[in-house]
Write a protein that holds these residues in place. Structure first.
Motif, short mmCIF file in Angstrom:
data_model
loop_
_atom_site.label_atom_id
_atom_site.label_comp_id
_atom_site.label_asym_id
_atom_site.label_seq_id
_atom_site.Cartn_x
_atom_site.Cartn_y
_atom_site.Cartn_z
N VAL A 17 0.85 -1.20 0.00
CA VAL A 17 0.00 0.00 0.00
C VAL A 17 0.89 1.25 0.00
O VAL A 17 0.62 2.22 -0.72
CB VAL A 17 -0.96 0.00 1.21
N GLU A 51 -8.25 1.01 2.70
CA GLU A 51 -7.71 -0.24 3.26
C GLU A 51 -8.11 -0.42 4.71
O GLU A 51 -8.31 -1.53 5.18
CB GLU A 51 -6.17 -0.28 3.12
N TRP A 52 -8.21 0.69 5.45
CA TRP A 52 -8.59 0.59 6.86
C TRP A 52 -10.01 0.04 7.02
O TRP A 52 -10.36 -0.49 8.05
CB TRP A 52 -8.52 1.96 7.53
N VAL A 68 -0.77 9.21 0.60
CA VAL A 68 -0.70 8.30 1.75
C VAL A 68 -2.08 8.14 2.38
O VAL A 68 -2.53 7.03 2.68
CB VAL A 68 0.33 8.83 2.79
N LEU A 69 -2.79 9.24 2.52
CA LEU A 69 -4.13 9.17 3.15
C LEU A 69 -5.12 8.42 2.26
O LEU A 69 -5.80 7.50 2.71
CB LEU A 69 -4.65 10.58 3.42
N LEU A 73 -4.73 6.37 -0.22
CA LEU A 73 -4.46 4.96 -0.50
C LEU A 73 -4.66 4.09 0.74
O LEU A 73 -5.02 2.92 0.63
CB LEU A 73 -3.03 4.78 -1.03
N HIS A 74 -4.46 4.67 1.92
CA HIS A 74 -4.64 3.89 3.15
C HIS A 74 -6.09 3.88 3.62
O HIS A 74 -6.54 2.90 4.21
CB HIS A 74 -3.74 4.43 4.27
#
Lengths: 382, 572
Positions: B28, B268-269, B261-262, B264-265
């Motif tokens: 990620v 996923e969270w 970063v935000l 793409l993550h």
């Protein structure tokens, strides 16, 4: 920049803290995991949801003495999301096998990682090339295009006696693969289509391509489209008074596709598929259909049944003692399994399904009847 | 201090990657790096330049296909495929840019979207080259000088190393002449042209640079996916890049990293929610846009500027460059000569056969009732409009119909009726923008800008923002922006509007000084009490024609002028 970096650190820390915290509870060491990585959003969401439901229903049959875990992850329609989902699944406990996306480009992207992680992928993708990569970790529980398109073309030529088909296909991996195999199948039967054109899945009006196809004076319309475009083209054909027989691709057999049309609009329409559970059959198929309706309040289709059969074969291997992905891969590669839709046996490349059926609608209901079954194993080689 | 924080951030990233991140976390993070790299380019063309290029996703896809085809079919290594994946999008961007960059806002966006569509169709319909809809499978991992870069930490290291390099390049570009010129262009393209900035060339440069970044990101994306298919050319890639830029902070390289970063993550969270994660993702995005309309970097700026934060951590104002007088360009002894200038808009002849001479050291007044053609004359002289007929000579050189930026570089400067200062910019930046076309770097331009501000008695404003400046100060700053270029000819459009008597007197003194130094000044003004004592000569326009051309003290007595303003004698 200097103020942004502390936030970056925070985000990354949150990522490592939140991911495990928001995931299902930690599993016991002996738990075998069977992640379901399928497209639940995007243009393939209908088919992907069927795939999900089939896998989830199968995974409910926990073998005695074996702890089973499963998590469903939406892969959307991008290869990148599918690979990330597989990497995520691969890092969580002992994975027995993965119910993997039916979208060909996602499968092609997942294959190298599956080989690296040594994880069997069980799919119902019809894209021919996924079993042509020499990858021993892929198992397809839905007849590939080589099988279904041969059945498709044979029904058109041998049963309907038509020799001037107009072929309308989708400009996606599914569409192009199907078109290639249709071309080969028609050629083997000595037939040359009078019209061939690809359409984008986002097209909102298919009347232009239909008009062009009719201008080529075909005696049958052969479709190889996704669910929504199939329904759109059939509706526009019905409203234009097209009287030609129409033989569609597997998307047509899905109850969710038929639900988009009036029964009268389906009159004279046939479709190829692996199976049609709602059309009836053996008591086992009826039991599956009832269980599916009870669990999901939906009608099952061949993708659901294929994925159900695939995951059931995986669980049979587990029942027989397979406790590692490699042991499951060996069982899938070597064993024969009598599933609900058909009998499955690997051809050495991971193609497990070698039968196809043609179903047709009579114009009075949305439930098709079985018109022809093609069980010839030699179909796969054609 | 800044280097300490930067080092800490890099160290934190390294510690996370080495100690905490799983292979999945690293993937990620790697994908986030790929998108950050693509967004750096978008920050330059869209964030700084204001051009909504919807081809950024397409250039990303082209880079991906170049690596995919060369890697899988010809076995070329990363050292060959990576630069070629940047070069091919650049070579595509240049001719495309020449064709579409002159289009305005939404037409430009649509044209660039069309490019993406064409490339997608080619990818789908050229199966022998691209693999068609299935794409090309079996793309090898990155092989760098014989070393196969494994997935996981080494691949994340390669991607983030290139992100660091790309971010540094982007950051330097953004802070340098190019970035500031693009910002000027974004805020007011007309004003930018009159400051000597070549709008077309700047946009083409930004478009080309954005393609380079996108191509690099596409190449890395293929090595992380190991397959290339038409999805890399589809609109969702473009939407992701656009969202990252907006959420992170428009025009900021740090914003690209934070946003990537935000975004793409975030999904996923919430993967465990199956398709419900999209709802959470959408709500989170909406909240970010509402709470941080200037993006995450803008939010951080606001937090840092908060009184408590300043008290706790202190805040050092940015050191200002020392004032330096800009060199005088070669003198133009003949000033500006105009003969028979003509311009119509539809059926209205706005300027009809106007001739005038602006001589060095002379202030020439241009008056006339509203709609008489004064502003059109200034627009024609400064290159914002093209004359239908007539001849313009600047310093003896034929410049009829020349573009605004060429005229500006030839020694002509102008102000606007409504002071065209960008609210988001600082005063020093706004004035320095006028030197970007001639000075070697931004620091030199700022030093020259300080000189101009000091010269006009507003040196104390150098550290302030243009936003909220009173009208008189705004006019003074805009005059500084014209003055800093040391023009031979200065065109001022109603510079005294809204000023008090005291401020007008100060402005008059400044203008006399400038004329005294040899500058030719054209002053469009309604305030006769301000203009007539200043001007050595006055022209009066009515319906596009010159009805008076003579000494200032003759204007009040001229019956044609009186009639133009008051109507014919005896009329009701």
């Amino acid at each position: 920049m200097r103020r942004a970096l502390p936030l970056l650190i925070g985000l990354l820390a949150a990522s490592s803290i939140l991911s495990p915290a928001l995931s299902p509870a930690a599993r016991a060491d002996d738990t075998l995991s069977f992640p379901v990585l399928v497209p639940l959003t995007g243009f393939l969401s209908l088919e992907g949801t069927s795939q999900r439901n089939g896998a989830v229903l199968a995974l409910g049959q926990t073998p005695a003495g074996v702890a089973i875990a499963s998590e469903v992850v939406d892969t959307g329609t991008s290869p990148e999301a599918a690979v990330t989902a597989l990497e995520r699944a691969g890092g969580r406990g002992t994975v027995g096998a993965v119910a993997a996306s039916m979208l060909g480009t996602q499968m092609l992207a997942m294959l190298p990682l599956a080989q690296e992680l040594k994880l069997p992928l069980v799919t119902v993708s019809g894209t021919a090339s996924i079993t042509e990569q020499g990858n021993p970790w892929v198992f397809r529980f839905f007849p590939g295009d080589a099988v279904t398109k041969a059945a498709h073309a044979r029904y058109v030529v041998e049963e309907l006696g038509k020799r001037h088909p107009a072929v309308i296909y989708q400009t996606t991996a599914y569409g192009q693969s199907g078109k290639t195999h249709l071309d080969a199948a028609f050629k083997a039967l000595g037939v040359t289509p009078v019209f061939e054109e690809g359409v984008d899945p986002a097209a909102k009006d298919l009347l232009p391509v239909l008009t062009k196809a009719l201008a080529a004076k075909p005696d049958v319309l052969v479709l190889h489209l996704h669910s929504g475009p199939t329904a759109l083209l059939l509706r526009q054909a019905a409203s234009s008074g097209v009287a030609l027989p129409i033989v569609a691709g597997s998307a047509m057999h899905q109850p969710s596709t038929a639900a988009l049309l009036e029964p009268a609009e389906l009159k004279g329409v046939c479709a190829e598929t692996a199976a049609s559970p709602i059309s009836g059959g053996t008591p086992e198929v009826k039991a599956f259909t009832d269980a599916y309706r009870a669990a999901f309040d939906k009608e099952p289709d061949a993708f659901a049944l294929g994925q159900y059969d695939g995951m059931t074969m995986v669980l049979e291997a587990v029942k027989a003692g397979a406790r590692s992905p490699d042991a499951i891969r060996k069982a899938l590669s070597a064993e024969t399994f009598k599933g609900l839709a058909m009998t499955y046996k690997s051809d050495g490349k991971g193609n497990m399904a070698h039968s196809a059926v043609i179903v047709c609608y009579d114009g009075t209901s949305r439930v098709p009847v079985l018109a022809k079954r093609y069980d010839d194993p030699a179909l796969a080689a054609k | 201090m800044e280097s300490v924080v930067l080092g800490t951030g890099a160290l934190a990233l390294l510690v996370y990657a080495l100690a905490f991140a799983s292979p999945y976390g690293l993937r990620v993070l790697t994908v986030a790096g790929v998108y950050a790299l693509a967004t750096f380019g978008f920050q330059i063309v869209f964030g700084l330049g204001g051009a909504l290029s919807l081809a950024q996703g397409a250039f990303f896809g082209v880079g991906a296909y170049v690596t995919g085809i060369l890697g899988s079919r010809y076995g070329l290594g990363f050292e060959a495929t990576f630069p070629l994946s940047m070069l091919v999008p650049l070579l595509l961007a240049l001719p495309v840019g020449l064709a579409v960059l002159r289009l305005e806002s939404h037409y430009f966006a649509l044209a660039t979207l069309g490019i993406a569509q064409v490339l997608h169709l080619l990818a789908v319909n050229l199966p022998d080259l691209t693999g068609g809809s299935n794409g090309l499978a079996g793309v090898p991992p990155a092989v760098l000088f014989g070393w196969t870069v494994p997935r996981g930490l080494p691949m994340a290291g390669l991607v983030w190393g290139l992100v660091a390099l790309g971010g540094l390049i982007g950051w330097r570009l953004a802070r340098g002449r190019l970035g500031r010129s693009l910002t000027m262009l974004r805020d007011d393209a007309l004003a930018a042209a009159t400051l000597g900035l070549d709008v077309g060339r700047l946009r083409l440069a930004a478009f080309g640079i954005s393609a380079l970044f996108a191509g690099a990101a596409g190449a890395l994306a293929v090595h992380t996916q190991r397959v290339v298919s038409p999805e890399v050319l589809e609109f969702p890639v473009m939407v992701s890049i656009l969202t990252i830029a907006i959420v992170g902070g428009r025009g900021r390289m740090a914003g690209a990293v934070l946003g990537a970063v935000l975004l793409l993550h975030l999904p996923e969270w919430f993967r465990f929610l199956e398709r419900g994660y999209l709802v959470v993702y959408g709500v989170a995005l909406l909240a970010t846009v509402v709470l941080a309309p200037d993006g995450l970097t803008g939010l951080l700026d606001r937090i840092a500027a908060h009184r408590i934060a300043v008290r706790l951590f202190g805040r050092k104002p940015r050191p200002l460059a020392a004032a330096k007088e800009p060199p005088l360009p070669p003198a133009h002894p003949s000033g500006l000569s105009v003969e028979g200038l003509r311009k119509s808009f539809g059926g209205v002849r706005a300027v009809d056969g106007v001739s005038l001479d602006l001589r060095p050291g002379i202030i020439t007044g241009l008056i006339g009732p509203n709609g008489s053609g004064k502003s059109t004359v200034i627009n024609l002289l400064s290159g914002l409009e093209r004359p239908e007929a007539g001849r313009v000579l600047l310093g003896g050189q034929e410049v009829t119909g020349a573009r605004a930026d060429r005229l500006a570089r030839a020694g002509l400067a102008r102000s606007f009726q409504a002071a065209a200062l960008p609210d988001e910019a600082g005063v020093l930046e706004a004035v320095a923008a006028a030197r970007l076309a001639v000075d070697p770097d931004a620091a030199t331009a700022e030093a020259h800008a300080r000189w101009a501000l000091d010269r006009l008695g507003v040196g104390g404003l150098a550290g302030r923002s243009c936003d909220g400046l009173p009208a008189a100060l705004r006019r003074r700053v805009e005059l500084a922006r014209a003055l800093v270029r040391r023009p031979a000819v200065l065109l001022l459009d109603e510079p005294a509007a809204g000023l008090t008597d005291g401020e007008k007197a100060e402005l008059a003194a400044v203008l006399r000084d400038l004329a005294g130094e040899g500058m030719a000044v054209l002053l469009v003004e309604h305030d006769m009490g301000f203009l007539l004592p200043l001007a050595g000569r006055v022209l009066c326009l009515d319906r596009g024609r010159v009805i008076y051309d003579g000494p200032a003290d003759g204007v009040r007595r001229n019956s044609a002028v009186a009639e133009a303003y008051l109507g014919p004698a005896g009329s009701a």
